[in-house]
Structure formats: structure tokens, C-alpha cells
Design an enzyme around this catalytic site. Structure first.
Site, PDB file in Angstrom:
ATOM      1  N   HIS A 226      10.446 -14.830   6.313  1.00 18.90           N
ATOM      2  CA  HIS A 226      11.062 -13.655   5.691  1.00 18.90           C
ATOM      3  C   HIS A 226      10.267 -13.108   4.523  1.00 18.90           C
ATOM      4  CE1 HIS A 226      14.375 -10.805   5.546  1.00 18.90           C
ATOM      5  NE2 HIS A 226      14.107 -10.763   4.255  1.00 18.90           N
ATOM      6  N   TYR A 230       8.007  -9.054   2.861  1.00 21.91           N
ATOM      7  CA  TYR A 230       7.689  -8.435   1.571  1.00 21.91           C
ATOM      8  C   TYR A 230       6.194  -8.425   1.315  1.00 21.91           C
ATOM      9  CZ  TYR A 230      12.641  -8.440   1.225  1.00 21.91           C
ATOM     10  OH  TYR A 230      13.965  -8.200   1.499  1.00 21.91           O
ATOM     11  N   HIS A 377      15.580  -3.261  14.642  1.00 24.48           N
ATOM     12  CA  HIS A 377      15.550  -3.296  13.169  1.00 24.48           C
ATOM     13  C   HIS A 377      14.128  -3.411  12.643  1.00 24.48           C
ATOM     14  CE1 HIS A 377      15.933  -4.842   9.096  1.00 24.48           C
ATOM     15  NE2 HIS A 377      15.404  -5.987   9.483  1.00 24.48           N
ATOM     16  N   PHE A 378      13.349  -4.383  13.137  1.00 22.98           N
ATOM     17  CA  PHE A 378      12.039  -4.551  12.495  1.00 22.98           C
ATOM     18  C   PHE A 378      10.999  -3.551  12.971  1.00 22.98           C
ATOM     19  CE2 PHE A 378      11.724  -8.342  15.492  1.00 22.98           C
ATOM     20  CZ  PHE A 378      10.720  -7.847  16.307  1.00 22.98           C
ATOM     21  N   HIS A 379      11.323  -2.765  14.013  1.00 20.59           N
ATOM     22  CA  HIS A 379      10.434  -1.638  14.302  1.00 20.59           C
ATOM     23  C   HIS A 379      10.666  -0.486  13.316  1.00 20.59           C
ATOM     24  CE1 HIS A 379       9.323  -3.644  18.075  1.00 20.59           C
ATOM     25  NE2 HIS A 379       8.304  -2.813  18.097  1.00 20.59           N
ATOM     26  N   ARG A 440      17.041 -10.020  23.353  1.00 24.13           N
ATOM     27  CA  ARG A 440      15.660  -9.733  22.970  1.00 24.13           C
ATOM     28  C   ARG A 440      14.735 -10.719  23.680  1.00 24.13           C
ATOM     29  NH1 ARG A 440      14.605 -12.206  16.933  1.00 24.13           N
ATOM     30  NH2 ARG A 440      12.567 -11.313  17.375  1.00 24.13           N
ATOM     31  N   ARG A 441      13.420 -10.472  23.587  1.00 22.84           N
ATOM     32  CA  ARG A 441      12.394 -11.334  24.181  1.00 22.84           C
ATOM     33  C   ARG A 441      12.613 -11.496  25.687  1.00 22.84           C
ATOM     34  NH1 ARG A 441      13.976 -15.058  19.804  1.00 22.84           N
ATOM     35  NH2 ARG A 441      12.519 -14.930  18.064  1.00 22.84           N
TER      36      ARG A 441
END
Length: 550
Positions: A226, A230, A377-379, A440-441
Site C-alpha cells: 500500500h 504513495y 479503482h486502481f485504474h 478480478r484476475r
């Protein structure tokens, strides 16, 4: 904040350029496989045309994740931070040979990790959860990439120490200050994955250990996993805080708030990994709750960032005639491709941050965990907030490094908008599919159980992927044409570093002191991870053999 012009030497420009070249090549290859997965979801299986080069959907997914999430970001960030450290401190690197060694280690590691992936010997995705087992070269290669980035970071620290010795009592220039914090965060955060690699995964892959402890390995991974977010984001924030305001004709709204936000990111980014492990039985509920609260707390510096950056943008727009509560936005220089890309990245990242809060909520996460909601979300975060910002940065940084005029700026603006539109279609569909239970995956087109309500959304995933593919192709065309162009820039490229509305020297002195912040960071990590890691290590069970499931 000093904005005095400084010219980086041609040698240093070349060194920075090599980082960007490797990063962009990785983005080019990795971005080919992203749309292929989107097409597969829509029922357009193009992987069959890549046989026997690419054996499966999962090999392509591994290439996409490793090259885009790990290689593109790490090489671009180290290159960009090399620039901001040199330009911010107005001096060359203290030990350039040290940074060169770090870069070469990263390149060697990249090649070493890429070979088994291409040979289908490391189809374990970019999270590489054991007991899925890759070839030893994959683990050693990724370790060398991390170690190389550490070495480059040490070069930054030595450069800062030399500058501080020459400038006692002077406030650290913000772009260099943010760069040092970013690299310090990276050095601390990657301790988790380094311990995992050196004590379990590499010996296990070499046959020196009979098995692995998946629970402990996952905990090590998310110790790093995580805060990795950042490490991706803070270089983008350096640009949003200190460079974008200059590009829109304004000033940095608050140097002090920017520094405070960076310190909070350093303190709060690491001790929250258990929110990725809500369904892990080996982590007690109390520790999950503690990390959930810490996850919510890291939203505070994100809100500080949103407020400060938007205030800086509004100030610049109103200086250029912008009026009204929201009408000032029209006065921003949307025709500048670097500005357009970063503004659009910020807009979508706002929604990505909200999705992050949903993932951090325990009850909601039980519904969303391992569904298509997560890559949706992470795209928005790394796929747009980070990547589109880096693209925007490159639209002025590459001309600065090469002395060439950016090829077809209007194409570059169109590229940013296409990315924005394509990602809205793709990511929105993935979020909804996740809420509908799509995993997912997983190559969804091969599943025999697809509910009818998924069909339109899967088609939209493919449409979004196609638009993103076109956008990526335009970006690569603009970059390549700029590099190979024989047309020099008609005027000198200005490095956009904004002045602050208030002289940074008038801000609180404790914002430029390192010891209390670093001590607080390490103390919180020990409190949030120490007892649980002690228990997991004390009860380590190297009993899970390796599996190859592809």
C-alpha cells in the site's frame, strides 16, 4: 522557495533521459496487454493471435501488471526525482557514479525478471502471492530493481546533505524536499518486500527451503504494497503542488500546507497494510480495525492536497481573468497538453480516492474484495491519477531534456482527453461489474456462468480499453516524433516551478526538521506492525509447497 533558473548539464539530462526511455518502453509494452484483457472481457479474444509468444491471459496480465505498475512507475519516478533534486538544490548530484550504479542495477534486474515472464516461467501476476511459484530469476530481478532504486535514493540523500552543509538554516526548496521524503518513504516501505524476498521467496525458489508461509509472505507484501501507492502518487503531488500552478499562471497557495501533507504521508502511508488482508484468517480482527482507522486517517493529507492544489489553480485562473464560482476553470490553459493531462488526471483521481475509502471499509470490502471493482479503482489511481500526470510531466520534461519542440501539441491534448474518456468508460464499467459480483484476475469471457446483466458492462470494458489503446498509441507517437525530430525548440523550455504566495522562510521551522517526523514514522510502524509480525514470525510454518497453476 527559490525559482532562480538553473541549467542542468547535458550529462545529467542524458542520465535522466535514460530513466524516462526505459519507463516509456515498459509503458508501451505493458499497455498493449491492458487493452487485450479488456477485449477478452468483451468477448474479443485476441490472445490467440499472440500464440505461441504469449501462452495465456494470465501471462499477459502478469506482463501488464509488472511493466505498468512496477517498471514504468519506478523508472519514471527515479528519473523525475533525479531532475527535481538537481534542479531544486541547484547543484549536481554529490556522487553521480553512485546513482549510475543504482540505475544499472535496476536495468539488470528488469532484464532478469523479464526473461522468466516472457518464457512463461513467472506467470504469478504482479502481486506474486505464494504458494504460486515463479522462477528464481523473477524474484532476484525484482529485488535488484528495488535495490537499485535504494542506491539512487542514497545518492539523493548525500546530495541533500551536501546542500544542507552549504546552506545552513535555509528552507529546503519544496520540489527537492518532496523528492527526499518520497524516496525516504520508499526506503522504509520496501523493507517488507525485501525481507520477504531474502528470507523466503528467493531461498524457496532456489530449493533451499521446503516451503513457504503464505500468510507471513502476504503480510510482508502489503507492508510494502500500500505505501507503494504513495511512492507512485507523491511525485505527481510534487508536480500538482509546485509545478502546475506555474503552468496555469499562478502561485503555490500554501507552501506550509504542502510540506505538512508530505510529512503526514510519510507517517501514515506504511502502517495500514492489513486493510488489504480483511479476509486473511491469520490476522486478528483487532489489528484489522487498527489498520482500517489508520487507512481512513491517510485520507486527511489527501484532502489537504485537494484543497491546496485547487486553491492554487483557482488563484492562477483568476489572475488570467477567470470569474464565477466555477467559471474560473474555463480560464485554465486547457490547450497546453501538460496542463490538460494533469487536470484530467486530478479529476479522475478524486473519484479513485473515494473508491479507496470504500475498499478500506471492512463491511463494504467483504463485498468488493477480489471483484472487478478493485482494478476499476486502481485504474483511476495509478492508471490515471499517476500515469496521466506522468504523461503530462513528460510533455514539458522531454522537450527540456532534448531541446526539441514537442511534436503536434494538439495531438497531445487529444491524447489526454481520449485517456480521460476511455478510462471513464472502462473504470465505471469495472466498478459496476464488481458490485454485480464479477471476479478480478479472471478471463470472464471463458466463464460459463456470466449473468445477463454483465454483458453490456463487459462490452463497455472493451470499448474503454480500445479508446485507451488509441490514446496510448498517440502518446508514444508524440514522444517518439519529438525525440527523433530535427526541429529544435523555437524558444527555451521553461522549467515550471511556482513561487509560493507567502515566502516559505516565514512558515513554521518545524516543517523543515527531519528527526521528529522520522522518529514518529518508525514508532507508528513498530506499534502497528511489531506485535503482529512478531507473532507471525514466532509461529512461522514453511509448509506450503510451490504450485504452478498455469
Amino acid at each position: 522557495m527559490s525559482t532562480q533558473a538553473y541549467e542542468i548539464t547535458p550529462k545529467d539530462k542524458n542520465f535522466i533521459g535514460w530513466h524516462l526511455a526505459v519507463a516509456i518502453i515498459a509503458l508501451a509494452i505493458g499497455s498493449l496487454f491492458g487493452p487485450l484483457q479488456a477485449f477478452e472481457h468483451a468477448g474479443w479474444d485476441l490472445y490467440k493471435y499472440l500464440n505461441p509468444l504469449i501462452k495465456s491471459y494470465y501471462q499477459g496480465l502478469t506482463l501488464h501488471g509488472v511493466l505498468n505498475a512496477l517498471v514504468w512507475t519506478t523508472f519514471f519516478i527515479t528519473g523525475f526525482l533525479t531532475f527535481t533534486v538537481i534542479y531544486g538544490f541547484k547543484r549536481p548530484l554529490k556522487y553521480p557514479t553512485l546513482n549510475l550504479i543504482g540505475f544499472l542495477l535496476m536495468v539488470v534486474g528488469l532484464v532478469l525478471a523479464a526473461i522468466p515472464i516472457l518464457l512463461n516461467e513467472a506467470t504469478v501476476l504482479f502481486t506474486f502471492y505464494p504458494p504460486m511459484k515463479a522462477n528464481w530469476a523473477f524474484y532476484v530481478g525484482l529485488t535488484l530493481v528495488v535495490v537499485g532504486s535504494w542506491v539512487e535514493g542514497w545518492g539523493f540523500f548525500y546530495t541533500y546533505a551536501a546542500w544542507r552543509k552549504e546552506n545552513p538554516g535555509v528552507r529546503t526548496p519544496f520540489i527537492a524536499f518532496g523528492s527526499i521524503i518520497t524516496m525516504l518513504l520508499w526506503q522504509i516501505a520496501t523493507i517488507g518486500i525485501a525481507v520477504d524476498m531474502l528470507t523466503m521467496l528467493i531461498p524457496w525458489s532456489l530449493g533451499l527451503l521446503p516451503g513457504v508461509d503464505p500468510q507471513l509472505s502476504r503480510t510482508y507484501f502489503w507492508f510494502t504494497g500500500h505505501p507503494l501507492v504513495y511512492f507512485w502518487l507523491l511525485p505527481a503531488y510534487i508536480s500538482w503542488y509546485a509545478m502546475l500552478p506555474k503552468q496555469v499562471g499562478g502561485k503555490m497557495f500554501s507552501d506550509s500546507l504542502a510540506r505538512f501533507a508530505f510529512w503526514l504521508f510519510l507517517i501514515l502511508s506504511v502502517p495500514l497494510g492489513f486493510h488489504h488482508q480483511y479476509v486473511d484468517p491469520g490476522v486478528p480482527p483487532a489489528w484489522k480495525f487498527i489498520h482500517a482507522m489508520l487507512t481512513f486517517s491517510v485520507f486527511f493529507p489527501s484532502m489537504l492536497t485537494a484543497f491546496t492544489v485547487v486553491a492554487s489553480l483557482e488563484y492562477g485562473a483568476r489572475q488570467n481573468g477567470g470569474k464565477g464560482m466555477f467559471g474560473w476553470m474555463r480560464a485554465l490553459p486547457w490547450s497546453n497538453p501538460s496542463v490538460a493531462a494533469q487536470l484530467l488526471a486530478g479529476l479522475l483521481f478524486f473519484f479513485g480516492g473515494i473508491g479507496g475509502l470504500a475498499n478500506a471499509s471492512y463491511n463494504v470490502n467483504l463485498v468488493l474484495h477480489n471483484t472487478a471493482f478493485v482494478p476499476g479503482h486502481f485504474h483511476l489511481t495509478v492508471g490515471t491519477g499517476v500515469t496521466l500526470t506522468f504523461i503530462g510531466i513528460s510533455y514539458w520534461l522531454i522537450p527540456y531534456l532534448t531541446g526539441k519542440k514537442l511534436w503536434q501539441p494538439k495531438w497531445a491534448v487529444a491524447q489526454a482527453w481520449l485517456w480521460f474518456v476511455g478510462m471513464i468508460i472502462f473504470s465505471n464499467s469495472m466498478h459496476i461489474l464488481g458490485l454485480l459480483g464479477a471476479p478480478r484476475r479472471t478471463p470472464l469471457n471463458l466463464a460459463p456462468y456470466i449473468p445477463a446483466e454483465w454483458n453490456s458492462r463487459l462490452f463497455q470494458v472493451g470499448i474503454g480499453g480500445a479508446i485507451l489503446f488509441v490514446s496510448g498509441a498517440i502518446y508514444l507517437t508524440v514522444v517518439a516524433a519529438t525525440f527523433w525530430s530535427k526541429q529544435p525548440a523555437t524558444e527555451k523550455v521553461e522549467v515550471p516551478v511556482a513561487e509560493a504566495l507567502q515566502d516559505p522562510a516565514l512558515g513554521p521551522a518545524w516543517l523543515d526538521r527531519w528527526t521528529p517526523w522520522v522518529v514518529a514514522t518508525l514508532a507508528l510502524i513498530v506499534l502497528a506492525y511489531g506485535p503482529m509480525l512478531f507473532d507471525l514470525i514466532k509461529n512461522i510454518a514453511l509448509t506450503s509447497p510451490g504450485f504452478r497453476v498455469w
